[in-house]
Design an enzyme around this catalytic site. Structure first.
Site, PDB file in Angstrom:
ATOM      1  N   GLY A   8       2.586   1.955  10.741  1.00 45.58           N
ATOM      2  CA  GLY A   8       3.472   2.697  10.587  1.00 45.58           C
ATOM      3  C   GLY A   8       4.573   3.275  11.936  1.00 45.58           C
TER       4      GLY A   8
ATOM      5  N   HIS B  11      -9.650   1.042   4.520  1.00 43.71           N
ATOM      6  CA  HIS B  11      -8.062   1.807   5.613  1.00 43.71           C
ATOM      7  C   HIS B  11      -8.494   2.162   7.207  1.00 43.71           C
ATOM      8  CE1 HIS B  11      -4.144   2.000   6.888  1.00 43.71           C
ATOM      9  NE2 HIS B  11      -3.741   1.537   6.089  1.00 43.71           N
TER      10      HIS B  11
ATOM     11  N   GLU C 275      -6.258   4.224   7.893  1.00 48.89           N
ATOM     12  CA  GLU C 275      -6.555   6.001   7.871  1.00 48.89           C
ATOM     13  C   GLU C 275      -7.274   6.533   7.111  1.00 48.89           C
ATOM     14  OE1 GLU C 275      -2.393   5.201   5.467  1.00 48.89           O
ATOM     15  OE2 GLU C 275      -1.972   4.917   7.282  1.00 48.89           O
TER      16      GLU C 275
ATOM     17  N   SER D 138       3.491  -2.518  10.697  1.00 50.84           N
ATOM     18  CA  SER D 138       4.848  -2.496  10.270  1.00 50.84           C
ATOM     19  C   SER D 138       5.360  -3.555   9.941  1.00 50.84           C
ATOM     20  CB  SER D 138       5.463  -1.963  11.719  1.00 50.84           C
ATOM     21  OG  SER D 138       4.945  -0.729  11.948  1.00 50.84           O
TER      22      SER D 138
ATOM     23  N   GLY E 281       3.147  -1.282   4.497  1.00 47.56           N
ATOM     24  CA  GLY E 281       3.263  -0.037   3.833  1.00 47.56           C
ATOM     25  C   GLY E 281       4.187   0.507   3.974  1.00 47.56           C
ATOM     26  N   GLY E 282       4.611   0.987   5.089  1.00 54.27           N
ATOM     27  CA  GLY E 282       6.205   2.053   4.307  1.00 54.27           C
ATOM     28  C   GLY E 282       7.176   1.213   3.346  1.00 54.27           C
TER      29      GLY E 282
ATOM     30  N   GLU F 145      -5.511  -5.874  10.159  1.00 55.54           N
ATOM     31  CA  GLU F 145      -4.604  -4.282  10.730  1.00 55.54           C
ATOM     32  C   GLU F 145      -4.749  -3.387  12.399  1.00 55.54           C
ATOM     33  OE1 GLU F 145      -2.134  -3.279   6.824  1.00 55.54           O
ATOM     34  OE2 GLU F 145      -4.015  -2.170   7.285  1.00 55.54           O
TER      35      GLU F 145
ATOM     36  N   ASN G 116       0.437  -1.342  -0.010  1.00 58.45           N
ATOM     37  CA  ASN G 116      -0.096   0.015   0.124  1.00 58.45           C
ATOM     38  C   ASN G 116       1.542   1.854  -0.491  1.00 58.45           C
ATOM     39  OD1 ASN G 116      -2.042   2.408   0.710  1.00 58.45           O
ATOM     40  ND2 ASN G 116      -2.141   1.479   2.617  1.00 58.45           N
ATOM     41  N   TRP G 117       1.274   1.758  -0.973  1.00 56.07           N
ATOM     42  CA  TRP G 117       1.447   2.751  -1.005  1.00 56.07           C
ATOM     43  C   TRP G 117       1.428   4.224  -0.993  1.00 56.07           C
ATOM     44  CZ3 TRP G 117       4.247   2.325  -6.684  1.00 56.07           C
ATOM     45  CH2 TRP G 117       5.408   0.905  -6.922  1.00 56.07           C
ATOM     46  N   LYS G 118      -0.313   4.229   0.314  1.00 55.64           N
ATOM     47  CA  LYS G 118      -0.395   5.371   0.439  1.00 55.64           C
ATOM     48  C   LYS G 118      -0.222   6.342  -0.122  1.00 55.64           C
ATOM     49  CE  LYS G 118      -0.046   3.341   5.039  1.00 55.64           C
ATOM     50  NZ  LYS G 118      -0.173   3.555   6.333  1.00 55.64           N
TER      51      LYS G 118
END
Ligand code: PGA
Length: 251
Positions: free
Chosen positions: A175, A97, A99, A215, A236-237, A169, A11-13
């Site tokens: 994150g 998600h 967020e 993470s 993600g990251g 998640e 997920n490149w957000k």
């Protein structure tokens, strides 16, 4: 024995312009082009989808969007329809998600409508759920997840959910560098599989893929994937860099 194919999703957000996304996708493809025994997906921002699709189309790397709106078209400024996503080359869409739930007012009800729209347009929904730190500390994890699943999937029959992917998640692990331990994650995944069995029957419960997210890194993926009910990861990251993500894909 289960025969669930692992899915490693990135997920490149809200990172990467079109050109940056193309470059990362190219490098990733080079590193994972021979992977055949698991599914891979990347979800760049909307503005990069068409460009990235040109790179990954017909390769082992699938393309996903990070959100959709359920109407086909209309006066919905700023929204993107399922048809627009499939036309841009998407096969997957991330829905609900944390967020989006936290910052953009997503609710279990909008998530439900979005899953319905994804299904109707042959997009594979990656349905995200997870408890906050406060909810975990108050021993509400299972009741929160129970409600998210029951409401998010309300009105569906098992036949509607054959392609659905669930992504667990925990919000406190996203994150933050705080991964759930593999046994914490396994405990929840096993609970979720039992819940799917109770709601939709054993066949779906055995075939549905439940990803862990929060993470995930090259140094914890092996242990997570060693758990019987963890069928992949939503990253993600660590998905933003092609080399790092390829190490997770090829755990
Ligand atoms: P993270 O994000 O890997 O950076 O924790 C996971 C996600 O939000 O899907």
């Amino acid at each position: 024995m289960t025969s669930r194919t692992a899915l490693i999703a990135g997920n490149w957000k809200m990172y990467k312009t079109g050109d940056d996304a193309v470059e990362t996708a190219r490098r990733l493809l080079d590193l994972v082009k021979d992977v055949r025994d698991r599914d891979i997906m990347i979800a760049p921002p909307f503005t990069a989808l068409s460009q990235v699709s040109q790179i990954v189309n017909g390769t082992p790397v699938g393309l996903g969007a990070q959100n959709l709106y359920w109407e086909k078209e209309g006066a919905f400024t700023g929204e993107i329809s399922p048809e627009m996503l499939t036309a841009a080359g998407c096969q997957y869409v991330i829905i609900g998600h944390s967020e989006r739930r936290q910052f953009f007012g997503e609710t279990d009800e909008t998530v439900n409508q979005k899953i319905r729209a994804a299904n109707a347009n042959s997009l594979i929904p990656v349905f995200c759920i997870g408890e906050s730190e406060q909810e975990r500390d108050s021993n509400l994890t299972f009741s929160v997840l129970d409600k998210q699943v029951q409401s998010g999937l309300q009105g569906f029959a098992s036949g509607d959910l054959e392609r659905l992917v669930i992504a667990y998640e925990p919000v406190w692990a996203i994150g933050t560098g705080k991964t759930a331990t593999s046994s914490q994650a396994q405990e929840v995944h096993s609970f979720l599989r039992s819940l799917v069995e109770k709601l939709f029957g054993e066949i779906l419960a055995q075939s549905i893929r439940i990803l862990y997210g929060g993470s995930v890194k090259p140094n914890n993926i092996v242990e997570l994937m060693g758990m019987p009910d963890i069928d992949g990861a939503l990253v993600g990251g660590a998905s933003l860099d092609a080399e790092t993500f390829s190490k997770i894909v090829c755990y």
